[in-house]
Design a protein around this motif. Structure first.
Motif, short mmCIF file in Angstrom:
data_model
loop_
_atom_site.label_atom_id
_atom_site.label_comp_id
_atom_site.label_asym_id
_atom_site.label_seq_id
_atom_site.Cartn_x
_atom_site.Cartn_y
_atom_site.Cartn_z
N HIS A 176 -5.19 -5.45 -11.16
CA HIS A 176 -4.14 -5.10 -10.16
C HIS A 176 -3.41 -3.74 -10.45
O HIS A 176 -2.92 -3.63 -11.55
CB HIS A 176 -2.98 -6.36 -10.42
CG HIS A 176 -3.18 -7.48 -9.35
ND1 HIS A 176 -4.58 -7.77 -8.86
CD2 HIS A 176 -2.45 -8.04 -8.52
CE1 HIS A 176 -4.21 -8.86 -7.97
NE2 HIS A 176 -2.91 -8.98 -7.54
N ASP A 203 -0.72 -6.91 1.16
CA ASP A 203 0.11 -6.96 0.03
C ASP A 203 0.78 -5.58 -0.09
O ASP A 203 0.98 -5.34 -1.14
CB ASP A 203 -1.10 -7.09 -1.06
CG ASP A 203 -1.38 -8.28 -0.98
OD1 ASP A 203 -0.70 -9.48 -0.76
OD2 ASP A 203 -2.64 -8.42 -1.11
N ASP A 215 5.00 1.94 -6.73
CA ASP A 215 6.28 2.10 -5.58
C ASP A 215 6.51 3.47 -5.61
O ASP A 215 6.98 3.89 -6.49
CB ASP A 215 7.32 1.33 -6.18
CG ASP A 215 8.40 1.43 -5.33
OD1 ASP A 215 8.62 2.18 -4.48
OD2 ASP A 215 9.46 0.43 -5.83
N PHE A 251 0.67 -3.56 -4.13
CA PHE A 251 -0.36 -3.54 -4.90
C PHE A 251 -1.99 -3.74 -4.38
O PHE A 251 -1.77 -4.29 -3.15
CB PHE A 251 -0.38 -4.74 -6.12
CG PHE A 251 -0.69 -6.03 -5.65
CD1 PHE A 251 -2.03 -6.62 -5.42
CD2 PHE A 251 0.42 -6.82 -5.04
CE1 PHE A 251 -2.31 -7.80 -4.93
CE2 PHE A 251 -0.02 -8.15 -4.61
CZ PHE A 251 -1.29 -8.47 -4.36
N ASN A 310 -0.43 -1.74 -9.49
CA ASN A 310 1.13 -1.82 -8.82
C ASN A 310 1.73 -0.56 -8.59
O ASN A 310 1.71 0.06 -9.53
CB ASN A 310 2.18 -2.99 -9.66
CG ASN A 310 1.19 -4.00 -10.11
OD1 ASN A 310 1.14 -4.90 -9.37
ND2 ASN A 310 1.18 -4.24 -11.45
N HIS A 333 5.18 0.37 -1.36
CA HIS A 333 5.22 -0.31 -2.56
C HIS A 333 4.41 -1.77 -2.34
O HIS A 333 4.27 -2.31 -1.18
CB HIS A 333 6.43 -0.81 -3.03
CG HIS A 333 7.29 -1.46 -2.52
ND1 HIS A 333 8.16 -1.26 -1.34
CD2 HIS A 333 7.51 -2.99 -2.41
CE1 HIS A 333 8.82 -2.20 -1.01
NE2 HIS A 333 8.24 -3.31 -1.49
#
Length: 387
Positions: free
Chosen positions: A69, A102, A73, A207, A71, A205
């Motif tokens: 994953h 997502d 932003d 993932f 992540n 933002h």
């Protein structure tokens, strides 16, 4: 009585009658200082005993076939949300373009205030009767099959969305210059969104889920501009100088958060000094280090740390590099294991005894040195007066 007498003779701590004690000012000062030192070190040991310490070690990463994953932003202060897309690809050949699930986009004004927040691809206006591939409008009980506007590879190919039309054109190598003539794009409000978002920025933002192999993911506004650039210039008066790839990384991590993790790109901001349009690549080269964190209860967190270098590649010469913000990552074969451990009670008691005994002994040696030194000096002074 003879047994008690023998036990008394083994006493390693003989007592001295108080009448023979000689108390001094220096001894009192040394006692106060040594007592404070004992208290300070005692509370320090208490803190170490109550709170877990983290031990680290290096091992070889033997994991296989895992997913990761990523992540993120990221804020683009000068790119509208409709022109920001995220793509991923890796060395195994897996590729994903214009990822929408997502992911959340926020339209922002020039001051950074949020105008609208929505999931990507959600909220586009529709018309009631879409245009069919055969040229007519969709009738009752008829299956929708949208036109690909000459880019279809077979007679039964359907393009039911603006994105599918753009993908079909991309496969042909064609440029989609007149977006307003595409029924699917009009239905989805693509043109209207571009008009509404002039002068705006975008915060994106969410993932992405990728293979745990070397690869890259990137925010590529240039992909959308390829399809609409001429239209933007002719119809909306969008000029290349109105766009740049200035950006701020609010958050970027590879995997789950764990105590003490430091993500070096959090809060990093880059501004394009000379605004010459989307004609450059800002590249981040990331070295990902697999990490396992085991807490005091034995629970494991599988995550990653990373280091990074960065470089801006200007669009000089031909072919020009595709514009956007790119993150190229690869994995280290070495894994870091963090383990929380508490100090054992036996170790804690041993340290307390060592602190008390050691300071008491050193204080006694210093006091003896001061006392005997003072007496020797005093005696010499008295002898000098008698002489």
């Amino acid at each position: 009585m003879e047994l008690w007498s023998k036990l008394r003779s083994l006493d390693a701590y003989p007592k001295v009658n108080e009448d023979f004690y000689s108390r001094t000012l220096s001894g009192g000062l040394i006692t106060i200082v040594s007592s404070l030192a004992i208290l300070l070190l005692f509370f320090s040991e208490i803190r170490l005993y109550l709170y877990a310490a983290t031990e680290s070690k290096l091992t070889v990463d033997t994991s296989r076939g895992e997913r990761l994953h990523i992540n993120f932003d990221v804020t683009f202060p000068a790119l509208p949300c409709s022109l920001v897309a995220i793509d991923t690809m890796d060395v195994s050949g897996e590729q994903h373009y214009d990822i929408r699930h997502d992911i959340m986009k926020k339209r922002i004004d020039h001051l950074g205030n949020v105008i609208e927040s929505r999931k990507d691809g959600v909220g586009s206006p529709k018309i009631e009767r879409p245009l069919q591939n055969h040229g007519g409008r969709l009738d009752h009980n008829e299956v929708y099959c949208g036109s690909c506007y000459g880019s279809e590879e077979s007679d039964d190919q359907c393009c039911n969305s603006c994105e599918e039309v753009r993908d079909s054109y991309r496969k042909k190598g064609w440029a989609l210059t007149n977006v307003e003539s595409i029924d699917q794009c009009k239905r989805e409000g693509f043109v209207q969104r571009l008009k509404d978002e002039q002068g705006e920025g975008c915060n994106i933002h969410g993932f992405v889920d990728v293979n745990k192999v070397a690869g890259n993911f990137h925010f590529a506004p240039g992909k959308s501009l390829d399809h609409a650039f001429n239209f933007l210039q002719d119809m909306l008066n969008f000029q290349p100088e109105n766009y740049n790839i200035s950006h701020k990384i609010n958050k970027l991590s590879f995997g789950k958060e764990f105590p003490g993790v430091v993500n070096p790109l959090d809060g990093v901001e880059w501004k394009q000094e000379q605004t010459t349009g989307l004609t450059g690549m800002y590249q981040y080269f990331v070295k990902v280090v697999p990490t396992i964190y085991t807490d005091i209860r034995g629970r494991k967190i599988h995550s990653n740390q990373f280091s990074v270098t960065e470089h801006f590649r200007e669009a000089i010469g031909l072919p020009r590099p595709p514009p956007g913000v790119y993150f190229f990552y690869e994995f280290s074969p070495i894994q870091v294991d963090f383990t929380e451990e508490n100090t054992s009670l036996l170790h804690f008691l041993t340290n307390i005894c060592a602190i008390v005994g050691g300071i008491f002994t050193m204080a006694g040696i210093i006091d003896s040195f001061v006392y005997h030194g003072h007496r020797a000096i005093k005696k010499k002074m008295e002898i000098g007066k008698l002489g």
